[in-house]
Design a protein around this motif. Structure first.
Motif, PDB file in Angstrom:
ATOM      1  N   TRP A   1       0.755  -1.353   0.040  1.00  0.00           N
ATOM      2  CA  TRP A   1       0.066   0.248  -0.101  1.00  0.00           C
ATOM      3  C   TRP A   1       0.891   1.318   0.075  1.00  0.00           C
ATOM      4  CZ3 TRP A   1      -5.580   0.656   1.251  1.00  0.00           C
ATOM      5  CH2 TRP A   1      -6.406  -0.482   1.176  1.00  0.00           C
ATOM      6  N   THR A   2       2.156   1.092  -0.364  1.00  0.00           N
ATOM      7  CA  THR A   2       2.964   2.264  -0.211  1.00  0.00           C
ATOM      8  C   THR A   2       2.740   3.237  -1.323  1.00  0.00           C
ATOM      9  OG1 THR A   2       4.555   1.021  -1.524  1.00  0.00           O
ATOM     10  CG2 THR A   2       4.998   0.759   0.611  1.00  0.00           C
ATOM     11  N   GLY A   3       1.968   3.051  -2.550  1.00  0.00           N
ATOM     12  CA  GLY A   3       1.605   3.894  -3.201  1.00  0.00           C
ATOM     13  C   GLY A   3       0.227   4.615  -3.018  1.00  0.00           C
ATOM     14  N   VAL A   4      -0.409   4.142  -2.165  1.00  0.00           N
ATOM     15  CA  VAL A   4      -1.733   4.604  -1.965  1.00  0.00           C
ATOM     16  C   VAL A   4      -1.627   6.088  -1.029  1.00  0.00           C
ATOM     17  CG1 VAL A   4      -3.900   4.088  -0.377  1.00  0.00           C
ATOM     18  CG2 VAL A   4      -2.943   2.279  -1.501  1.00  0.00           C
ATOM     19  N   SER A   5      -2.339   6.790  -1.569  1.00  0.00           N
ATOM     20  CA  SER A   5      -2.305   8.302  -0.955  1.00  0.00           C
ATOM     21  C   SER A   5      -3.548   8.887  -1.187  1.00  0.00           C
ATOM     22  CB  SER A   5      -1.258   9.045  -1.752  1.00  0.00           C
ATOM     23  OG  SER A   5      -1.400  10.434  -1.212  1.00  0.00           O
ATOM     24  N   LEU A   6      -4.229   9.383   0.099  1.00  0.00           N
ATOM     25  CA  LEU A   6      -5.159  10.128   0.055  1.00  0.00           C
ATOM     26  C   LEU A   6      -5.067  11.670  -0.026  1.00  0.00           C
ATOM     27  CD1 LEU A   6      -7.322   8.255   2.764  1.00  0.00           C
ATOM     28  CD2 LEU A   6      -7.362   7.781   0.273  1.00  0.00           C
ATOM     29  N   LEU A   7      -3.727  11.929   0.104  1.00  0.00           N
ATOM     30  CA  LEU A   7      -3.334  13.388  -0.046  1.00  0.00           C
ATOM     31  C   LEU A   7      -3.630  14.129  -1.359  1.00  0.00           C
ATOM     32  CD1 LEU A   7       0.414  13.250   1.114  1.00  0.00           C
ATOM     33  CD2 LEU A   7      -1.784  14.055   2.420  1.00  0.00           C
ATOM     34  N   ASN A   8      -4.475  15.276  -1.270  1.00  0.00           N
ATOM     35  CA  ASN A   8      -4.917  16.110  -2.248  1.00  0.00           C
ATOM     36  C   ASN A   8      -5.871  15.398  -3.129  1.00  0.00           C
ATOM     37  OD1 ASN A   8      -3.286  18.287  -1.962  1.00  0.00           O
ATOM     38  ND2 ASN A   8      -1.635  17.401  -2.511  1.00  0.00           N
ATOM     39  N   ALA A   9      -7.203  14.738  -2.273  1.00  0.00           N
ATOM     40  CA  ALA A   9      -8.096  14.065  -3.003  1.00  0.00           C
ATOM     41  C   ALA A   9      -8.891  14.955  -3.948  1.00  0.00           C
ATOM     42  CB  ALA A   9      -8.954  13.464  -2.000  1.00  0.00           C
ATOM     43  N   PRO A  10      -9.326  14.491  -4.998  1.00  0.00           N
ATOM     44  CA  PRO A  10     -10.045  15.417  -6.291  1.00  0.00           C
ATOM     45  C   PRO A  10     -11.270  16.240  -5.641  1.00  0.00           C
ATOM     46  CG  PRO A  10     -10.117  12.764  -6.667  1.00  0.00           C
ATOM     47  CD  PRO A  10      -9.282  13.001  -5.447  1.00  0.00           C
ATOM     48  N   ASP A  11     -12.019  15.418  -4.527  1.00  0.00           N
ATOM     49  CA  ASP A  11     -13.376  16.218  -4.293  1.00  0.00           C
ATOM     50  C   ASP A  11     -12.897  17.800  -3.871  1.00  0.00           C
ATOM     51  OD1 ASP A  11     -15.366  17.157  -2.301  1.00  0.00           O
ATOM     52  OD2 ASP A  11     -16.136  15.268  -2.904  1.00  0.00           O
ATOM     53  N   PRO A  12     -13.536  18.627  -4.578  1.00  0.00           N
ATOM     54  CA  PRO A  12     -13.402  20.028  -4.147  1.00  0.00           C
ATOM     55  C   PRO A  12     -13.586  20.502  -2.884  1.00  0.00           C
ATOM     56  CG  PRO A  12     -15.369  19.784  -5.655  1.00  0.00           C
ATOM     57  CD  PRO A  12     -14.957  18.374  -5.494  1.00  0.00           C
ATOM     58  N   ASN A  13     -14.387  19.643  -2.050  1.00  0.00           N
ATOM     59  CA  ASN A  13     -14.453  19.973  -0.626  1.00  0.00           C
ATOM     60  C   ASN A  13     -13.663  19.052   0.310  1.00  0.00           C
ATOM     61  OD1 ASN A  13     -16.460  22.274  -1.135  1.00  0.00           O
ATOM     62  ND2 ASN A  13     -17.762  20.482  -1.764  1.00  0.00           N
ATOM     63  N   ALA A  14     -12.929  18.404  -0.021  1.00  0.00           N
ATOM     64  CA  ALA A  14     -12.153  17.478   0.755  1.00  0.00           C
ATOM     65  C   ALA A  14     -10.809  18.218   1.161  1.00  0.00           C
ATOM     66  CB  ALA A  14     -11.316  16.422  -0.018  1.00  0.00           C
ATOM     67  N   TYR A  15     -10.694  17.794   2.673  1.00  0.00           N
ATOM     68  CA  TYR A  15      -9.420  18.462   3.117  1.00  0.00           C
ATOM     69  C   TYR A  15      -8.220  17.622   2.453  1.00  0.00           C
ATOM     70  CZ  TYR A  15      -6.460  19.825   6.781  1.00  0.00           C
ATOM     71  OH  TYR A  15      -5.345  20.625   7.758  1.00  0.00           O
ATOM     72  N   PRO A  16      -7.075  18.362   2.182  1.00  0.00           N
ATOM     73  CA  PRO A  16      -6.084  18.044   1.439  1.00  0.00           C
ATOM     74  C   PRO A  16      -5.207  17.086   2.238  1.00  0.00           C
ATOM     75  CG  PRO A  16      -5.683  20.165   1.529  1.00  0.00           C
ATOM     76  CD  PRO A  16      -7.165  19.895   2.454  1.00  0.00           C
ATOM     77  N   ILE A  17      -4.895  16.997   3.304  1.00  0.00           N
ATOM     78  CA  ILE A  17      -3.956  16.231   4.280  1.00  0.00           C
ATOM     79  C   ILE A  17      -4.750  15.257   5.101  1.00  0.00           C
ATOM     80  CG2 ILE A  17      -2.384  16.582   5.991  1.00  0.00           C
ATOM     81  CD1 ILE A  17      -2.125  19.664   5.311  1.00  0.00           C
ATOM     82  N   VAL A  18      -4.889  13.987   4.355  1.00  0.00           N
ATOM     83  CA  VAL A  18      -5.583  12.967   4.943  1.00  0.00           C
ATOM     84  C   VAL A  18      -4.818  11.712   4.819  1.00  0.00           C
ATOM     85  CG1 VAL A  18      -7.792  11.531   4.873  1.00  0.00           C
ATOM     86  CG2 VAL A  18      -7.607  14.120   4.614  1.00  0.00           C
ATOM     87  N   SER A  19      -4.851  10.603   5.508  1.00  0.00           N
ATOM     88  CA  SER A  19      -4.168   9.550   5.308  1.00  0.00           C
ATOM     89  C   SER A  19      -5.030   8.322   5.960  1.00  0.00           C
ATOM     90  CB  SER A  19      -2.773   9.506   6.091  1.00  0.00           C
ATOM     91  OG  SER A  19      -2.325   8.120   5.696  1.00  0.00           O
ATOM     92  N   PHE A  20      -4.844   7.019   5.545  1.00  0.00           N
ATOM     93  CA  PHE A  20      -5.408   5.799   6.488  1.00  0.00           C
ATOM     94  C   PHE A  20      -4.656   5.494   7.744  1.00  0.00           C
ATOM     95  CE2 PHE A  20      -7.172   4.418   2.006  1.00  0.00           C
ATOM     96  CZ  PHE A  20      -8.685   4.259   2.230  1.00  0.00           C
ATOM     97  N   THR A  21      -5.194   5.055   8.267  1.00  0.00           N
ATOM     98  CA  THR A  21      -4.390   4.372   9.804  1.00  0.00           C
ATOM     99  C   THR A  21      -4.330   2.817   9.368  1.00  0.00           C
ATOM    100  OG1 THR A  21      -5.221   6.006  11.141  1.00  0.00           O
ATOM    101  CG2 THR A  21      -4.551   3.874  12.133  1.00  0.00           C
ATOM    102  N   TYR A  22      -3.095   2.518   9.418  1.00  0.00           N
ATOM    103  CA  TYR A  22      -2.865   0.867   8.953  1.00  0.00           C
ATOM    104  C   TYR A  22      -2.597  -0.013  10.346  1.00  0.00           C
ATOM    105  CZ  TYR A  22      -1.953   2.662   4.224  1.00  0.00           C
ATOM    106  OH  TYR A  22      -2.270   3.632   3.290  1.00  0.00           O
TER     107      TYR A  22
END
Length: 130
Positions: free
Chosen positions: A40-61
């Motif tokens: 999952w090293t390539g998985v990133s939720l940073l800068n998600a495309p939703d216009p109302n999404a907070y850009p600094i988000v990550s999963f907890t593993y």
């Protein structure tokens, strides 16, 4: 704690909130995720495309051995309890997530987690999830 709005890729200034985090998780996890046993090293939720999404988000593993009997102090009882706890976290435990300021897992992530949890074994035997 002081918080600040952060500009996302859509140019919107978004405050960190459960709603803006949930939008990022839903948007960022919408497709292309690996299986639970893959990297999952390539998985990133940073800068998600939703216009109302907070850009600094990550999963907890959580990292768990697939074959639990490799641990010297593991017993079948402990292994079963671990698998049942993980199952609870992915299902009923999701109801507690918002109260703890965590976004709920999207359904596709729950499906990946279910398959992965069901693949955990002890001495080659699958373990009951409930």
């Amino acid at each position: 704690m002081t918080i600040a709005a952060v500009q996302n890729p859509s140019g919107n200034w978004i405050l960190p909130s459960l709603e803006s985090t949930q939008l990022a998780v839903q948007s960022g996890a919408s497709s292309g995720l690996p299986t639970g046993g893959a990297s999952w090293t390539g998985v990133s939720l940073l800068n998600a495309p939703d216009p109302n999404a907070y850009p600094i988000v990550s999963f907890t593993y959580l990292i768990v051995y697939k074959e639990l009997n490799v641990l010297s102090d593991m017993t079948q009882t402990k292994a079963t309890a671990l698998v049942q706890f993980l199952w609870y976290v992915v299902h009923d435990g999701q109801n507690l997530a918002p109260g703890l300021s965590y976004a709920k897992l999207p359904s596709n992530v729950v499906q990946i987690d279910e398959t992965t949890i069901k693949s955990i074994t002890f001495n080659g035997q699958t373990l009951p999830t409930t």
